[in-house]
Design a protein around this motif. Structure first.
Motif, PDB file in Angstrom:
ATOM      1  N   ALA A  59      -2.829   1.431  -1.977  1.00  0.00           N
ATOM      2  CA  ALA A  59      -3.022   2.854  -1.699  1.00  0.00           C
ATOM      3  C   ALA A  59      -1.870   3.351  -0.851  1.00  0.00           C
ATOM      4  O   ALA A  59      -1.320   2.623  -0.047  1.00  0.00           O
ATOM      5  CB  ALA A  59      -4.339   3.075  -0.957  1.00  0.00           C
ATOM      6  N   GLY A  61       0.165   5.698   2.042  1.00  0.00           N
ATOM      7  CA  GLY A  61      -0.126   6.167   3.389  1.00  0.00           C
ATOM      8  C   GLY A  61       1.020   6.950   3.985  1.00  0.00           C
ATOM      9  O   GLY A  61       2.123   6.476   3.997  1.00  0.00           O
ATOM     10  N   ASP A 232       2.984   3.773   0.837  1.00  0.00           N
ATOM     11  CA  ASP A 232       1.573   4.147   0.799  1.00  0.00           C
ATOM     12  C   ASP A 232       1.340   5.602   1.222  1.00  0.00           C
ATOM     13  O   ASP A 232       1.986   6.097   2.138  1.00  0.00           O
ATOM     14  CB  ASP A 232       0.759   3.253   1.738  1.00  0.00           C
ATOM     15  N   GLU A 234      -2.251   7.869   2.058  1.00  0.00           N
ATOM     16  CA  GLU A 234      -3.696   7.764   2.201  1.00  0.00           C
ATOM     17  C   GLU A 234      -4.416   8.590   1.137  1.00  0.00           C
ATOM     18  O   GLU A 234      -3.964   9.663   0.736  1.00  0.00           O
ATOM     19  CB  GLU A 234      -4.105   8.257   3.601  1.00  0.00           C
ATOM     20  N   ASN A 235      -5.544   8.068   0.639  1.00  0.00           N
ATOM     21  CA  ASN A 235      -6.451   8.707  -0.311  1.00  0.00           C
ATOM     22  C   ASN A 235      -5.983   8.649  -1.760  1.00  0.00           C
ATOM     23  O   ASN A 235      -6.732   9.039  -2.652  1.00  0.00           O
ATOM     24  CB  ASN A 235      -6.713  10.182   0.051  1.00  0.00           C
TER      25      ASN A 235
END
Length: 293
Positions: A59, A61, A232, A234-235
């Motif tokens: 993922a 970030g 990365d 987030e989400n």
């Protein structure tokens, strides 16, 4: 634009657009050197809404939720690890998030558990970099299902078409361009009625450990182990792949990103025996993901 009433081709503008949040320049991610890592990082489970398959990428970030992204405009010496004469990255304009209809939250903000993108999907498309020649079929607006299906092999288009009928996407927006070195870039954003439909579409395309349903003009496509945790956000969940040698008449890099109710497909390809540049591809993917986050 109202989430409930606007359809592709609509030109209405909300009477009271929400002003974008204050500017917060993102700390730009560091792209690793061209040489591949010594050993691939093992994929791990990342999709929150999908239990059937395991993620093949980590993922994303990024710190903050501001509206400006500094990686496109910073001087090279301002970016840690990139104080070199040239690393091949493209000159993108400074990016900003579009205004939202009054009272509408950001896709991953408080008050939006469904992770819906309320902004005009066309305004969430990454703009072309300096020196790009726009692709007439993908001008940065709404495109038909048939145009999206052109991204896949001819023999696989009927099955992908059926998946789209079952998932019933709300909108598809796309932009494409060609760079002076011959690299062609295409970005598709497909927005569904819910995160569940977007997740199911990715699942049914068999994207995970493999690139899934093959794209047009691809041969042996495998997980790109140069995509690391430094990228990365987030989400979001991204799945990044590249053709492996020996490849055919073109070299293709591709990535899918699941961002709430929206599925993004980013493709770079270049004809000839040279590989498509990794750094501009990862730069394109990072910037597009920042817009969706």
């Amino acid at each position: 634009m109202s989430e409930q009433t606007v359809t592709p081709g609509a030109t209405g503008t909300p009477a009271m657009p929400e002003a974008p949040p204050s500017v917060n320049v993102f700390a730009p991610p560091v792209l690793p050197p061209e040489a591949p890592e010594a050993s691939p990082k093992p994929p791990r489970r990342v999709l929150r809404a999908v239990a059937r398959w395991t993620a093949a990428a980590l993922a994303f970030g990024v710190l903050g939720t501001g509206t400006a992204f500094g990686i496109a405009s910073l001087e090279r010496t301002d970016v840690p690890g990139l104080a070199t004469e040239s690393d091949g990255r493209w000159d993108y304009p400074e990016l900003s998030l579009p205004a939202l209809p009054a009272g509408s939250p950001r896709p991953f903000g408080d008050g939006n558990p469904a992770e819906i993108h309320h902004a005009d999907l066309r305004e969430l498309l990454l703009p072309a970099p300096a020196g790009a020649v726009p692709e007439k079929k993908l001008p940065g607006g709404w495109v038909s299902t048939e145009t999206f299906l052109d991204a896949y092999r001819k023999q696989d288009r009927p099955s992908v078409s059926q998946l789209l009928k079952d998932a019933a996407p709300r909108h598809i927006a796309a932009r494409g361009w060609t760079m002076p070195d011959g690299t062609t870039s295409r970005i598709y954003l497909v927005r569904f009625n819910s995160t569940a439909f977007a997740s199911r579409m990715l699942d049914d395309l068999n994207v995970g450990y493999s690139a899934g349903t093959p794209l047009d003009r691809t041969d042996t496509t495998e997980f790109d182990d140069t995509w690391g945790s430094d990228n990365d956000i987030e989400n979001l969940s991204s799945f990044v792949f590249a053709e492996q040698a020996p490849f055919g008449a073109e070299h293709v890099r591709q990535a899918y990103t699941l961002a709430g109710d929206t599925l993004a497909l980013v493709v770079h390809e270049r004809a000839g025996k040279r590989e498509t540049g990794r750094i501009p591809f990862q730069q394109t993917l990072i910037l597009q993901n920042q817009l969706l986050a």
